[in-house]
Design an enzyme around this catalytic site. Structure first.
Site, PDB file in Angstrom:
ATOM      1  N   ALA A 130      -0.988 -40.507 -24.061  1.00 33.45           N
ATOM      2  CA  ALA A 130      -0.224 -39.618 -24.850  1.00 33.45           C
ATOM      3  C   ALA A 130       0.969 -38.720 -24.134  1.00 33.45           C
ATOM      4  O   ALA A 130       0.625 -38.417 -22.806  1.00 33.45           O
ATOM      5  CB  ALA A 130      -1.208 -38.668 -25.780  1.00 33.45           C
ATOM      6  N   LYS A 186     -11.226 -43.964 -12.198  1.00 35.04           N
ATOM      7  CA  LYS A 186      -9.816 -43.316 -12.446  1.00 35.04           C
ATOM      8  C   LYS A 186      -9.542 -42.423 -11.406  1.00 35.04           C
ATOM      9  O   LYS A 186      -8.280 -42.186 -11.235  1.00 35.04           O
ATOM     10  CB  LYS A 186     -10.142 -42.799 -13.890  1.00 35.04           C
ATOM     11  CG  LYS A 186      -8.862 -42.507 -14.656  1.00 35.04           C
ATOM     12  CD  LYS A 186      -8.966 -42.324 -16.036  1.00 35.04           C
ATOM     13  CE  LYS A 186      -7.709 -42.348 -16.644  1.00 35.04           C
ATOM     14  NZ  LYS A 186      -7.701 -41.388 -17.851  1.00 35.04           N
TER      15      LYS A 186
HETATM   16  P1  NAD Z   1      -0.662 -31.211 -21.465  1.00 38.73           P
HETATM   17  O1  NAD Z   1      -0.048 -30.472 -20.172  1.00 38.73           O
HETATM   18  O2  NAD Z   1       0.052 -31.902 -22.204  1.00 38.73           O
HETATM   19  O3  NAD Z   1      -1.658 -30.237 -22.468  1.00 38.73           O
HETATM   20  C1  NAD Z   1      -2.514 -29.302 -21.776  1.00 38.73           C
HETATM   21  C2  NAD Z   1      -2.188 -27.959 -22.855  1.00 38.73           C
HETATM   22  O4  NAD Z   1      -3.221 -27.043 -22.306  1.00 38.73           O
HETATM   23  C3  NAD Z   1      -0.895 -27.344 -23.043  1.00 38.73           C
HETATM   24  O5  NAD Z   1      -0.520 -27.801 -24.236  1.00 38.73           O
HETATM   25  C4  NAD Z   1      -1.268 -26.094 -22.507  1.00 38.73           C
HETATM   26  O6  NAD Z   1      -0.362 -25.322 -23.153  1.00 38.73           O
HETATM   27  C5  NAD Z   1      -2.411 -25.733 -22.535  1.00 38.73           C
HETATM   28  N1  NAD Z   1      -3.275 -25.014 -22.171  1.00 38.73           N
HETATM   29  C6  NAD Z   1      -3.170 -24.239 -20.916  1.00 38.73           C
HETATM   30  N2  NAD Z   1      -3.614 -23.258 -20.362  1.00 38.73           N
HETATM   31  C7  NAD Z   1      -4.410 -22.945 -21.570  1.00 38.73           C
HETATM   32  C8  NAD Z   1      -5.362 -21.898 -22.068  1.00 38.73           C
HETATM   33  N3  NAD Z   1      -5.825 -21.007 -21.092  1.00 38.73           N
HETATM   34  N4  NAD Z   1      -5.647 -21.913 -23.300  1.00 38.73           N
HETATM   35  C9  NAD Z   1      -5.576 -22.838 -23.980  1.00 38.73           C
HETATM   36  N5  NAD Z   1      -4.676 -23.851 -24.047  1.00 38.73           N
HETATM   37  C10 NAD Z   1      -4.337 -23.786 -22.687  1.00 38.73           C
HETATM   38  O7  NAD Z   1      -1.626 -32.226 -20.659  1.00 38.73           O
HETATM   39  P2  NAD Z   1      -2.402 -33.663 -21.130  1.00 38.73           P
HETATM   40  O8  NAD Z   1      -1.558 -34.808 -20.757  1.00 38.73           O
HETATM   41  O9  NAD Z   1      -2.659 -33.568 -22.589  1.00 38.73           O
HETATM   42  O10 NAD Z   1      -3.561 -33.738 -20.382  1.00 38.73           O
HETATM   43  C11 NAD Z   1      -4.697 -33.230 -20.606  1.00 38.73           C
HETATM   44  C12 NAD Z   1      -5.870 -33.801 -19.322  1.00 38.73           C
HETATM   45  O11 NAD Z   1      -6.265 -35.106 -19.912  1.00 38.73           O
HETATM   46  C13 NAD Z   1      -5.425 -33.733 -18.131  1.00 38.73           C
HETATM   47  O12 NAD Z   1      -6.672 -33.698 -17.601  1.00 38.73           O
HETATM   48  C14 NAD Z   1      -5.231 -35.033 -18.009  1.00 38.73           C
HETATM   49  O13 NAD Z   1      -5.137 -35.699 -16.742  1.00 38.73           O
HETATM   50  C15 NAD Z   1      -5.975 -36.038 -19.018  1.00 38.73           C
HETATM   51  N6  NAD Z   1      -5.389 -37.201 -19.338  1.00 38.73           N
HETATM   52  C16 NAD Z   1      -4.242 -37.198 -19.924  1.00 38.73           C
HETATM   53  C17 NAD Z   1      -3.686 -38.481 -20.336  1.00 38.73           C
HETATM   54  C18 NAD Z   1      -2.272 -38.473 -20.953  1.00 38.73           C
HETATM   55  O14 NAD Z   1      -1.726 -39.803 -21.205  1.00 38.73           O
HETATM   56  N7  NAD Z   1      -1.623 -37.395 -21.150  1.00 38.73           N
HETATM   57  C19 NAD Z   1      -4.502 -39.534 -20.317  1.00 38.73           C
HETATM   58  C20 NAD Z   1      -5.967 -39.511 -19.992  1.00 38.73           C
HETATM   59  C21 NAD Z   1      -6.371 -38.223 -19.508  1.00 38.73           C
END
Ligand code: NAD
Length: 307
Positions: A130, A186
């Protein structure tokens, strides 16, 4: 199911949008005010292979504004923000809540266990991708799966309830007692591709420009998975190396999240990936020289980027 997602960025919003569309009671909790404002006004714009639409059947708020106790709390912040995020929603962690993490990296269970007892933690891995396009707008294209289990390995009804709920939202979830192997595979994949791209500035396919890219990646895979093997986890080294080769061949122009973070002047997930692998290796008397060198280099790149 009554579900709160803390950390509603790319993945949290994507999961939350699909879970709301499939009839669950979903609240997104985040600290990004621009994102919250757009969703509050117009709903979440969700672009997937099923179409481009606004999802309005969910709530969104800052941590202090969330009041309803959920049955399931999904943590989807970057790993470095897990502690702060759970502190912010501690008032939602009632006696019956279960907490699910599908975040990348190692150490997520230990961090969550500072807030909730281990038998109420679910851990898993997802291959869904995503991206955040703009505040209030996420997209995800292609297919993925989710695999999860109770973090303590005990089979409980909640595991299949959550699994069915995610599958009901189209997220193709299975309960799977071999999740730790998938998590380590992973971590190895990300320790290789994310860190090499973050320090070299290469996109994933550019790692194929000279033989050093694939050789370095393979070294990291072997090192990281040697730790899992020492811990008795049945990881598939050949499959992981093949995934890396496939990514280099196919992921044209893809900037892994760690490279995106360095370029945007943000902190990365390096400590939960290379950092946690090196720390776990130390506990079983193994050394990971290539992974550790990349850890130091990403720390430097990150320090310069956020300075
Ligand atoms: P992202 O940065 O898009 O989203 C993280 C969100 O957390 C942000 O909106 C941020 O504002 C919020 N946040 C930060 N501090 C916060 C707090 N104290 N309280 C509430 N919200 C807070 O990250 P993402 O890409 O969605 O990734 C999230 C996790 O999923 C990571 O561990 C990533 O490695 C994993 N992941 C991501 C993908 C991908 O395709 N994006 C795929 C698999 C796994």
């Amino acid at each position: 199911m009554k579900i709160t997602i803390v950390g509603a960025g790319a993945m949290g919003s994507f999961f939350g949008g699909l879970l709301a569309e499939s009839g669950n009671d979903v609240t997104l909790v985040d600290v990004n005010d621009a994102h919250i404002d757009v969703i509050s006004a117009d709903g979440l714009r969700l672009e997937t292979d099923s179409g481009d639409r606004q999802v309005r059947s969910l709530r969104v708020c800052r941590p202090e504004g969330a009041t309803d106790l959920p049955q399931l709390l999904v943590v989807f912040t970057k790993t470095l923000h897990t502690g702060a995020a759970l502190s912010g929603v501690q008032h939602l962690i009632g006696p019956d809540v279960h907490v699910l993490s599908l975040q990348n990296g190692l150490g997520n269970v230990e961090k969550i266990a500072e807030f909730v007892s281990p038998e109420r933690i679910l851990i898993g891995v997802t291959t869904w991708p995503a991206d955040m396009v703009a505040p209030g707008h996420v997209h995800s294209h292609g297919k993925g799966v989710v695999r999860l289990m109770a973090a303590d390995g005990v089979s409980r009804p909640i595991v299949s309830q959550v699994s069915e709920t995610l599958s009901g939202a189209g997220l193709a979830c299975t309960s799977d007692s071999t999740v730790w192997a998938a998590i380590w595979e992973k971590v190895a994949f990300n320790a290789a591709l994310n860190s090499i791209c973050a320090v070299s500035g290469c996109t994933v396919d550019q790692l194929g420009l000279v033989s050093d890219g694939k050789r370095l990646a393979d070294e990291v895979i072997l090192e990281v998975l040697s730790v899992a093997q020492r811990l008795g986890i049945d990881v598939d080294v050949a499959k992981c190396k093949a995934s890396v080769a496939g990514a280099i061949a196919q992921h044209k122009g893809h900037k892994p999240s760690m490279l995106q973070d360095v370029l945007a002047g943000r902190r990365t997930e390096i400590e939960a990936i290379n950092g946690a692998a090196v720390a776990a290796a130390g506990r079983v008397n193994l050394k990971l020289p290539t992974t550790e060198t990349l850890l130091s280099l990403v720390r430097l790149a990150e320090a310069r980027a956020v300075a």
